[in-house]
Structure formats: C-alpha cells, structure tokens
Write a protein that holds these residues in place. Structure first.
Motif, short mmCIF file in Angstrom:
data_model
loop_
_atom_site.label_atom_id
_atom_site.label_comp_id
_atom_site.label_asym_id
_atom_site.label_seq_id
_atom_site.Cartn_x
_atom_site.Cartn_y
_atom_site.Cartn_z
N VAL A 72 -43.45 74.60 105.21
CA VAL A 72 -43.27 75.89 105.88
C VAL A 72 -42.73 76.91 104.89
O VAL A 72 -43.16 78.07 104.86
N LEU A 73 -41.80 76.49 104.05
CA LEU A 73 -41.14 77.41 103.11
C LEU A 73 -42.10 77.97 102.07
O LEU A 73 -41.85 79.03 101.50
N VAL A 74 -43.22 77.26 101.82
CA VAL A 74 -44.19 77.75 100.85
C VAL A 74 -45.44 78.31 101.54
O VAL A 74 -46.45 78.58 100.89
N GLY A 75 -45.37 78.46 102.87
CA GLY A 75 -46.45 79.10 103.59
C GLY A 75 -47.64 78.23 103.92
O GLY A 75 -48.67 78.74 104.37
N ARG A 76 -47.54 76.92 103.73
CA ARG A 76 -48.65 76.02 104.08
C ARG A 76 -48.43 75.50 105.50
O ARG A 76 -48.02 74.36 105.72
N TYR A 77 -48.70 76.37 106.45
CA TYR A 77 -48.43 76.06 107.85
C TYR A 77 -49.35 74.95 108.38
O TYR A 77 -48.98 74.21 109.29
N ASP A 78 -50.56 74.87 107.83
CA ASP A 78 -51.48 73.83 108.27
C ASP A 78 -50.95 72.44 107.93
O ASP A 78 -50.96 71.52 108.77
N ILE A 79 -50.47 72.28 106.69
CA ILE A 79 -49.91 70.98 106.29
C ILE A 79 -48.63 70.69 107.06
O ILE A 79 -48.38 69.55 107.48
N ALA A 80 -47.81 71.72 107.27
CA ALA A 80 -46.57 71.54 108.01
C ALA A 80 -46.85 71.04 109.43
O ALA A 80 -46.20 70.11 109.92
N ALA A 81 -47.84 71.65 110.09
CA ALA A 81 -48.19 71.22 111.45
C ALA A 81 -48.75 69.81 111.44
O ALA A 81 -48.44 69.00 112.33
N ALA A 82 -49.59 69.49 110.45
CA ALA A 82 -50.17 68.15 110.37
C ALA A 82 -49.10 67.08 110.20
O ALA A 82 -49.20 65.98 110.77
N LEU A 83 -48.04 67.39 109.46
CA LEU A 83 -46.96 66.42 109.27
C LEU A 83 -46.17 66.20 110.56
O LEU A 83 -45.72 65.08 110.84
N ILE A 84 -46.00 67.25 111.35
CA ILE A 84 -45.33 67.09 112.65
C ILE A 84 -46.19 66.23 113.57
O ILE A 84 -45.68 65.38 114.31
N ILE A 85 -47.49 66.43 113.51
CA ILE A 85 -48.41 65.62 114.32
C ILE A 85 -48.34 64.15 113.88
O ILE A 85 -48.31 63.24 114.71
N PHE A 86 -48.28 63.94 112.57
CA PHE A 86 -48.14 62.57 112.05
C PHE A 86 -46.85 61.93 112.56
O PHE A 86 -46.85 60.76 112.99
N ALA A 87 -45.76 62.69 112.55
CA ALA A 87 -44.49 62.16 113.06
C ALA A 87 -44.60 61.81 114.54
O ALA A 87 -44.03 60.80 115.00
N ALA A 88 -45.35 62.62 115.30
CA ALA A 88 -45.52 62.35 116.73
C ALA A 88 -46.35 61.09 116.95
O ALA A 88 -46.08 60.30 117.87
N LEU A 89 -47.35 60.87 116.11
CA LEU A 89 -48.21 59.70 116.26
C LEU A 89 -47.45 58.40 116.02
O LEU A 89 -47.72 57.38 116.66
N ILE A 90 -46.50 58.42 115.08
CA ILE A 90 -45.76 57.19 114.79
C ILE A 90 -44.44 57.11 115.56
O ILE A 90 -43.69 56.15 115.38
#
Length: 248
Positions: free
Chosen positions: A37-55
């Motif tokens: 998020v701090l470097v503006g890569r919101y797509d990767i940031a959202a994907a990591l939250i989704i990964f955390a939700a999956l596991i």
C-alpha cells in the motif's frame, strides 16, 4: 535409550507448531500488504489480503486434526485477523480512495478498524459459549468476509466497472455499513450450513472449474461476482433479522 524419546518429542513439537506457523504466514501476508500500500501497488496489497483470508481457516482445521489446539494459538489467530482484516484493509481503503479529505476519510477508516477489533474481541470472550441453536450461522459478518466487502469498490475499480476514487463519500459510507455488519447481531451464512445434494455434485464440480478458470483469467471479475453474491445474501439476512425482531 533416552535419545529416541527425545527425538520423538522434538518431531512432535514441530507438528504441533504447524497451525501457529500457518497463522504467522497469514500475519506476514497482512504486513506485506501494508508495505505494498505504501508504494501504491494496491492490486498486490489486495491480493495479499485475499491470500490471508483463504488460509484463515486452515490453522484452525490443522489444530483440530492434529489435536494441537492451544490458548496461545487462539489468541494469535485473533491478533493476526485484526491486522489482516482490520488494519490492512483500513489502510488500503484510505490510501486508495479516502485520502483526499484526510479528516473525513480517516474517520471512516477508524470506524471500520475499531468495529473489526470489537468483533474479534467479542469472538474471543464467547469462544467457549454453546453453539447457536438452529442451522449453523455466524453472528454478524466475520472479519475476513468484512474485509472482502470493504474492498468491493477497489475490486470494481480494478475490473474497470467504476473508479471508486471518484466517489470517496460513497466508499466511506460503504465501509461504515460493513463495519456495522461486523458488530451486529444479524445471523449470517456459514459454510457449515451449506449442504449439497448428491445429484448436484456434478454442478458443483463444474462451478468449481469455472471459479478456477476465472481466477486465472479474470481474477478481479471473480472477486466482484463473489462479493456481490455474498452482499446479496447478507442483505437478505438483515431483512429477515429485522422482520423477525418486529414480529417478536
């Protein structure tokens, strides 16, 4: 003769640590999401939250299967959930769409994060309570599902349907609604309540294949579809809840 039992205890202790290691993996995903998020890569940031939700549910499943449940594991899971589904989505939402009006946007985010914290605290103190009567269900929207709902405008933006950054007030009101759903007493759907008839198994397999295909080819579209479907089911649950309260 004393060496062999020691080896057995060491190998067993590593297995017992596996659920907590999975929890830590989710925690690292949430922290790394904030980094992107701090470097503006919101797509990767959202994907990591989704990964955390999956596991998220994997650590509890492993703990039950390995008979490795512990008090520290339960507390660690809640702390990880607060970071991954409270703090990380809040920061992502703010930086993505609400930072134009710092004061108002940050207020919306604080409401969301505080409600996520309250929900997890309520879950901690009621963890040993008897299961709710009737069909299995959650009380309010779980924190991982709340994070996915809060990120719906971002998913729509990534898909190209709208640009949520043009409607920060709507985005802010939306996450406040999600925050209320997390701390509400509304009975919401649980996967344990879903029963698939045998004659529908082929349909479920085909649907699973479609989901996998969309995940590979149209990732953001899949998230939008799943989010809207869950939102629709939740709206039905809210309407039923208030009708039952009025009738009672």
């Amino acid at each position: 003769m004393s060496v062999e039992p020691q080896k057995k205890r060491d190998s067993l202790s590593l297995i017992l640590m596996l659920p907590n290691m999975v929890t830590i993996l989710g925690l690292c995903a949430g922290l790394t999401s904030i980094r992107f998020v701090l470097v503006g890569r919101y797509d990767i940031a959202a994907a990591l939250i989704i990964f955390a939700a999956l596991i998220d549910g994997l650590d509890g499943l492993l703990a039950r299967r390995l008979n490795a449940a512990s008090d520290i594991g339960g507390e660690l899971d809640s702390l990880s959930d607060f970071l991954c589904f409270g703090v990380a989505p809040g920061i992502l939402v703010f930086q993505f769409a609400l930072s134009r009006d710092f004061t108002t946007g940050w207020m919306f985010v604080l409401i969301y994060v505080c409600c996520a914290c309250l929900r997890l605290a309520r879950f901690n103190v009621s963890r040993d309570d008897p299961a709710p009567t009737g069909k299995p269900h959650f009380v309010g929207v779980p924190a991982p599902a709340g994070a996915m709902l809060a990120l719906l405008p971002l998913f729509l933006t990534q898909q190209g349907a709208i640009d949520a950054r043009d409607y920060p007030e709507v985005f802010g009101i939306w996450i406040v609604i999600v925050a209320w759903l997390m701390v509400s007493k509304v009975p919401t759907i649980s996967s344990k309540a879903i029963r698939v008839p045998r004659e529908w198994q082929l349909v479920v397999l085909l649907a699973g294949a479609v989901v996998v295909g969309l995940m590979v080819t149209r990732f953001w579209l899949l998230l939008v579809i799943l989010d809207l479907a869950y939102a629709a089911v939740t709206v039905v649950a809210v309407v039923r809840h208030f009708r039952a309260r009025r009738a009672g």
